[in-house]
Scaffold this motif. Structure first.
Motif, mmCIF file in Angstrom:
data_model
loop_
_atom_site.group_PDB
_atom_site.id
_atom_site.type_symbol
_atom_site.label_atom_id
_atom_site.label_comp_id
_atom_site.label_asym_id
_atom_site.label_seq_id
_atom_site.Cartn_x
_atom_site.Cartn_y
_atom_site.Cartn_z
ATOM 1 N N ASP A 108 7.973 -12.794 10.141
ATOM 2 C CA ASP A 108 9.136 -12.585 9.269
ATOM 3 C C ASP A 108 8.707 -12.467 7.809
ATOM 4 N N GLU A 109 7.786 -13.311 7.408
ATOM 5 C CA GLU A 109 7.287 -13.261 6.034
ATOM 6 C C GLU A 109 6.427 -12.028 5.816
ATOM 7 N N LEU A 110 5.620 -11.701 6.814
ATOM 8 C CA LEU A 110 4.708 -10.564 6.689
ATOM 9 C C LEU A 110 5.462 -9.252 6.508
ATOM 10 N N MET A 111 6.536 -9.080 7.260
ATOM 11 C CA MET A 111 7.302 -7.838 7.190
ATOM 12 C C MET A 111 7.950 -7.626 5.824
ATOM 13 N N LYS A 112 8.158 -8.701 5.088
ATOM 14 C CA LYS A 112 8.736 -8.573 3.753
ATOM 15 C C LYS A 112 7.679 -8.196 2.720
ATOM 16 N N GLU A 113 6.413 -8.380 3.081
ATOM 17 C CA GLU A 113 5.329 -8.155 2.134
ATOM 18 C C GLU A 113 4.761 -6.737 2.184
ATOM 19 N N CYS A 114 4.855 -6.075 3.337
ATOM 20 C CA CYS A 114 4.174 -4.777 3.452
ATOM 21 C C CYS A 114 4.837 -3.867 4.466
ATOM 22 N N HIS A 115 4.470 -2.592 4.375
ATOM 23 C CA HIS A 115 4.807 -1.603 5.399
ATOM 24 C C HIS A 115 3.692 -1.619 6.444
ATOM 25 N N PHE A 116 3.965 -1.037 7.608
ATOM 26 C CA PHE A 116 2.947 -0.899 8.643
ATOM 27 C C PHE A 116 2.804 0.566 9.027
ATOM 28 N N ILE A 117 1.570 1.008 9.161
ATOM 29 C CA ILE A 117 1.282 2.343 9.663
ATOM 30 C C ILE A 117 0.638 2.159 11.029
ATOM 31 N N ALA A 118 1.303 2.628 12.074
ATOM 32 C CA ALA A 118 0.825 2.468 13.442
ATOM 33 C C ALA A 118 0.260 3.789 13.945
ATOM 34 N N ALA A 119 -1.020 3.815 14.224
ATOM 35 C CA ALA A 119 -1.682 5.042 14.671
ATOM 36 C C ALA A 119 -1.763 5.069 16.200
#
Length: 261
Positions: A175-186
């Motif tokens: 929950d905290e991580l998702m507020k800190e960054c975007h994710f690029i899934a390859a």
């Protein structure tokens, strides 16, 4: 500005590093930052800065890199291009918690191989933050360290694989991580993209909007297959950069099967 390498090499526009790695010197070299490398020479890197015309976007390429291969490099380059990232920082994991049951090559070896593979790319940088941190390596701690280093206005993009994204809800303090960054899934060609997209959309609306999918052909290459080939005495040529192949041979890495994943 300090550089290493012979005068003749620099006049030709490149530096020859260890294991024959070729490091291009950009024509406008003074506009680049020259950073120390672990193999004793300085290498040119794109300056990281923020302006009204250029928002600061930082890519974080985490992984075991055991060993690093072209799939990792193509993924990082594709992400940098598609999302206009100012830089991509490769972060070899120290003690990955999800691989507790498997042996992992010494962090210094994985760092050295990854540095050899990335030093010729002006946008790629290295960080030993997870290797130096005691205990298990959690993404939230790494992302927050970069947030502190680059400021609250920087956009952070954590680059990972599709399989990892499918398990993302199990990550430490997600929950905290998702507020800190975007994710690029390859994901690789032939991967069930619809299943991946459906899985992402089933997450909360806020989470799904921060996960971006990209197709990367070179992801058919895997570290597991490279280790297996080495143990079986088969060729690994063209699966990873030549300097990394030379280092693996010199250090005698992956000769014993061990209990790698």
């Amino acid at each position: 500005m300090a550089k290493s390498g012979s005068n003749s090499e620099e006049q030709k526009g490149f530096i020859i590093g260890p294991h024959g790695v070729v490091i291009p010197i950009p024509p406008d070299a003074a506009d680049y930052e020259w950073v120390d490398s672990s193999f004793g020479i300085k290498v040119p890197k794109t300056r990281i800065y923020c302006s009204a015309q250029k928002p600061l976007k930082i890519g974080i390429m985490g992984g075991t890199f055991d060993p690093v291969h072209y799939g990792h490099l193509v993924t990082a380059e594709a992400a940098a291009d598609l999302f206009s990232l100012s830089t991509v920082i490769f972060v070899p994991s120290g003690r990955p918690p999800h691989k507790r049951a498997f042996s992992v090559t010494d962090p210094s070896e994985r760092y050295g191989m990854t540095e050899l593979a990335t030093c010729s790319n002006l946008r790629f940088r290295m960080s030993d933050i997870e290797i130096c941190r005691p205990g298990y390596s959690y993404t939230i701690d790494t992302v927050r360290a970069f947030r502190s280093a680059y400021g609250g206005e920087a956009e952070l993009y954590f680059i990972t694989g599709a399989d990892a994204i499918l398990e993302i809800m199990t990550w430490h303090r997600i929950d905290e991580l998702m507020k800190e960054c975007h994710f690029i899934a390859a994901y690789r060609p032939g991967y069930d993209r619809e299943h991946l997209r459906d899985a992402v959309e089933q997450m909360s609306r806020d989470f799904s909007q921060r996960i971006h999918l990209i197709e990367v052909p070179a992801l058919a290459i895997s570290s597991t297959d490279i280790r297996r080939r080495l143990q079986e005495g088969r060729t690994i040529k063209y699966l990873l950069p030549e300097p990394v192949i030379h280092r693996i041979a010199e250090r005698g890495l992956y000769v014993d099967s061990g209990t790698h994943e």
